[in-house]
Design an enzyme around this catalytic site. Structure first.
Site, PDB file in Angstrom:
ATOM      1  CE  LYS A 163      34.885   3.271   1.732  1.00  0.00           C
ATOM      2  NZ  LYS A 163      34.724   3.211   3.198  1.00  0.00           N
TER       3      LYS A 163
ATOM      4  CG  ASP B  75      31.325   4.117   3.072  1.00  0.00           C
ATOM      5  OD1 ASP B  75      32.117   4.236   4.010  1.00  0.00           O
ATOM      6  OD2 ASP B  75      30.928   5.100   2.412  1.00  0.00           O
TER       7      ASP B  75
HETATM    8  P1  NDP Z   1      24.581   5.577   5.722  1.00  0.00           P
HETATM    9  O1  NDP Z   1      24.271   5.445   4.283  1.00  0.00           O
HETATM   10  O2  NDP Z   1      24.033   4.588   6.679  1.00  0.00           O
HETATM   11  O3  NDP Z   1      24.124   7.029   6.242  1.00  0.00           O
HETATM   12  C1  NDP Z   1      24.648   8.194   5.679  1.00  0.00           C
HETATM   13  C2  NDP Z   1      23.964   9.399   6.307  1.00  0.00           C
HETATM   14  O4  NDP Z   1      24.597  10.589   5.848  1.00  0.00           O
HETATM   15  C3  NDP Z   1      22.513   9.543   5.933  1.00  0.00           C
HETATM   16  O5  NDP Z   1      21.832  10.224   6.945  1.00  0.00           O
HETATM   17  C4  NDP Z   1      22.582  10.387   4.647  1.00  0.00           C
HETATM   18  O6  NDP Z   1      21.391  11.143   4.417  1.00  0.00           O
HETATM   19  C5  NDP Z   1      23.738  11.302   4.942  1.00  0.00           C
HETATM   20  N1  NDP Z   1      24.516  11.544   3.694  1.00  0.00           N
HETATM   21  C6  NDP Z   1      25.359  10.696   3.073  1.00  0.00           C
HETATM   22  N2  NDP Z   1      25.917  11.240   1.976  1.00  0.00           N
HETATM   23  C7  NDP Z   1      25.412  12.437   1.887  1.00  0.00           C
HETATM   24  C8  NDP Z   1      25.606  13.504   0.983  1.00  0.00           C
HETATM   25  N3  NDP Z   1      26.476  13.469  -0.042  1.00  0.00           N
HETATM   26  N4  NDP Z   1      24.888  14.604   1.194  1.00  0.00           N
HETATM   27  C9  NDP Z   1      24.059  14.659   2.238  1.00  0.00           C
HETATM   28  N5  NDP Z   1      23.859  13.710   3.140  1.00  0.00           N
HETATM   29  C10 NDP Z   1      24.517  12.625   2.981  1.00  0.00           C
HETATM   30  O7  NDP Z   1      26.180   5.649   5.803  1.00  0.00           O
HETATM   31  P2  NDP Z   1      27.118   5.377   7.055  1.00  0.00           P
HETATM   32  O8  NDP Z   1      26.466   5.862   8.300  1.00  0.00           O
HETATM   33  O9  NDP Z   1      27.591   3.994   6.974  1.00  0.00           O
HETATM   34  O10 NDP Z   1      28.380   6.307   6.708  1.00  0.00           O
HETATM   35  C11 NDP Z   1      28.462   7.676   7.121  1.00  0.00           C
HETATM   36  C12 NDP Z   1      29.918   8.130   7.073  1.00  0.00           C
HETATM   37  O11 NDP Z   1      30.701   7.289   7.938  1.00  0.00           O
HETATM   38  C13 NDP Z   1      30.609   8.054   5.710  1.00  0.00           C
HETATM   39  O12 NDP Z   1      31.554   9.086   5.603  1.00  0.00           O
HETATM   40  C14 NDP Z   1      31.346   6.724   5.769  1.00  0.00           C
HETATM   41  O13 NDP Z   1      32.432   6.680   4.870  1.00  0.00           O
HETATM   42  C15 NDP Z   1      31.799   6.740   7.214  1.00  0.00           C
HETATM   43  N6  NDP Z   1      32.148   5.436   7.767  1.00  0.00           N
HETATM   44  C16 NDP Z   1      31.239   4.417   7.804  1.00  0.00           C
HETATM   45  C17 NDP Z   1      31.580   3.206   8.351  1.00  0.00           C
HETATM   46  C18 NDP Z   1      30.597   2.100   8.517  1.00  0.00           C
HETATM   47  O14 NDP Z   1      30.929   1.119   9.196  1.00  0.00           O
HETATM   48  N7  NDP Z   1      29.385   2.191   7.968  1.00  0.00           N
HETATM   49  C19 NDP Z   1      32.953   2.953   8.842  1.00  0.00           C
HETATM   50  C20 NDP Z   1      33.804   4.125   8.853  1.00  0.00           C
HETATM   51  C21 NDP Z   1      33.407   5.290   8.296  1.00  0.00           C
HETATM   52  P3  NDP Z   1      20.220  10.521   3.501  1.00  0.00           P
HETATM   53  O15 NDP Z   1      19.473   9.571   4.389  1.00  0.00           O
HETATM   54  O16 NDP Z   1      19.444  11.703   3.076  1.00  0.00           O
HETATM   55  O17 NDP Z   1      20.924   9.843   2.371  1.00  0.00           O
END
Ligand code: NDP
Length: 467
Positions: A147, A187
């Site tokens: 990662k 991510d």
């Molecule tokens: P994105 O950046 O596309 O979206 C993240 C979402 O979560 C946004 O709505 C964001 O809000 C919110 N968010 C993220 N971090 C925070 C924080 N610290 N505090 C508040 N809100 C937060 O990311 P992903 O959808 O790709 O990833 C989401 C989760 O899924 C993570 O835990 C990631 O590790 C996990 N994941 C992702 C994979 C992938 O293929 N993308 C695979 C497996 C797991 P805002 O718009 O306000 O930033």
């Protein structure tokens, strides 16, 4: 309180989750992790969760109680930290810090995403790399765990600024990665735009069109159909399997999904397709409740196309929707909860609210979104609970399918790739269920995922000698 409390519920330098008693060998490995990785609470939490599940394994199979396995599996093979200098549109210089933790290569090249978020520090990347190792093993595909990421905040940055940042980051990262070495992907904060800039710079520096060095690429230049949708779709496929064990389905269910990024949007899409009503979703500033069900086209326009704020959704939707700034989305009553934002976003109090409202299943789209206390609360209330390392494995699995297509100079249809994803998620579910049942805890997916992933990686490490 805001929806996502980032690292608040488990403070970086604060108290550790309450421990159940560990077998002495596991306790010794955990003590080593604590002493070597001071202040990295998320990493401690992830390690403890896995070790806790291994109590019956080391009792039944003493070969796994060996320090040569337990301490090695908790120690990354390599940790790279570097600075990333870049200049913004006004010519001001910024220096960010970036990381790549190459955790475990027993099963294949290191594989795992890059996260760009201001909360990123070594402890977050280590926890994610550790989880990734077992998740990747659960897919049954030949991928190791890694990662990376940076404390760079892409919010409000222009495309030019994001490009310069990505180019600067890759100018260092390129020497550590490769299709047989380490294959990053996206991510939080890293999607198709960022992967494009990173790939372009890698190609320019190395003078090689090495498609398999990154996954999540654009469809026209080496990407795989379904990769964008895979984590959210895979989450719902796993959920279907889990509900199926109780002869239940998603049809007609009220669902709440936190986040509104890549994972959340595609989980919403698939859940709606299967007849569920998704009542609420969120971003880091607050959440929206839409009594008629989330309008996915509008959500996509605001959050994906315009990179805007979710508050705008309620403003545009009118009387049917309301916006709640801050607050906890888990106070919205539902039968299925899908945390898809970030780590430790669902606390014990949130779990109590969900149980009170009649939740029957919780499946983690994000990595480690439920605190240990919340997980225990779900399990003791008989709520079906799917840990992220199993339920969100569809993303990395489809990345591995992208690598297969790149290696074969091929590209598969959407339907074929989606079918493969579905089969993989069924197999992940079976592996977790079988391991849990084998150790006398049927239905305990957290334990099953940890045991199955651990045994697969540990066996490969033992076969490969003390390295
Ligand atoms: P994105 O950046 O596309 O979206 C993240 C979402 O979560 C946004 O709505 C964001 O809000 C919110 N968010 C993220 N971090 C925070 C924080 N610290 N505090 C508040 N809100 C937060 O990311 P992903 O959808 O790709 O990833 C989401 C989760 O899924 C993570 O835990 C990631 O590790 C996990 N994941 C992702 C994979 C992938 O293929 N993308 C695979 C497996 C797991 P805002 O718009 O306000 O930033």
């Amino acid at each position: 309180m805001m929806l996502v409390r980032g690292s608040e519920p488990v403070p970086k330098h604060g108290k550790l989750p309450p421990m159940t008693e560990l077998h002495p060998a596991l306790q010794s490995a955990y003590d080593t992790v604590l002493s070597r990785n001071g202040g990295e609470a998320e990493f401690h939490q992830a390690v403890h969760e896995v070790l806790e599940s291994l109590n019956p394994v080391v009792r039944r199979h003493p070969q796994y109680a060996d320090r040569a396995i337990l301490e090695r599996i908790c120690e990354p093979e390599r940790q790279i930290i570097f600075r990333v200098p870049w200049s913004d549109d006004r010519g001001r210089i910024h220096i960010n810090r970036a990381f790549r933790v190459e955790f475990n290569s027993a099963l294949g090249p290191y594989k795992g995403g890059l996260r760009f978020h201001p909360s990123v520090y070594l402890g977050i990347i280590k926890f994610l790399g550790f989880e990734q190792t077992f998740k990747n093993a659960l897919t049954g595909l030949p991928i190791g765990g890694g990662k990376g990421g940076s404390d760079f905040d892409p919010k409000g940055r222009s495309d030019g600024e994001v490009m310069r940042f990505c180019q600067s980051l890759m100018t260092e990262l390129y020497r550590h990665i490769g299709e047989y070495t380490d294959v990053p992907a996206g991510d939080i904060g890293v999607g198709g735009r960022e992967i494009g800039y990173l790939f372009g710079q890698y190609k320019r520096i190395t003078n090689r069109y090495e498609s398999g060095v990154l996954t999540g690429k654009g469809i026209g230049w080496g990407g795989s159909l379904v990769r964008t949708e895979a984590t959210g779709y895979g989450l719902v496929y796993f959920l279907q399997q889990m509900l199926g064990t109780k002869k239940a389905s998603l049809d007609g269910r009220r669902v709440v999904v936190s986040g509104s990024g890549n994972v959340a949007v595609h989980a919403i899409e698939k859940a709606q397709e299967l007849g569920a009503t998704v009542l609420a979703c969120s971003d880091s500033a607050g959440y929206v409740v839409d009594h008629k069900g989330i309008d996915l086209a509008l959500l996509r326009e605001i959050k994906v196309a315009k990179r805007g704020r979710i508050a705008e959704y309620a403003a545009r939707r009118g009387a049917d929707a309301e916006y709640v700034p801050g607050g906890s989305i888990w106070n919205v009553p539902c039968e299925v909860a899908l945390p898809c934002a970030t780590q430790n976003e669902l606390t014990e109090a949130d779990a109590a609210a969900l149980i009170q409202s009649g939740v029957i299943a919780v499946a983690e789209g994000a990595n480690m979104p439920c605190t240990p206390d919340a997980i225990r609360a779900f399990q003791s209330a008989g709520v079906l609970y799917a840990p992220g390392k199993a339920a969100n494995a569809g993303g990395v699995a489809t990345s591995a399918l992208e690598m297969q297509q790149n290696a074969g100079r091929d590209s598969w249809s959407f339907d074929y790739t989606d079918k493969r994803l579905g089969e993989i998620m069924v197999a992940v579910h079976e592996r977790c269920a079988a391991a849990a049942a084998d150790y006398g805890q049927p239905g305990n997916y957290a334990m099953g995922a940890n045991i199955s992933g651990f045994v697969h990686v540990a066996d490969a490490m033992m076969a490969q000698g003390l390295i």
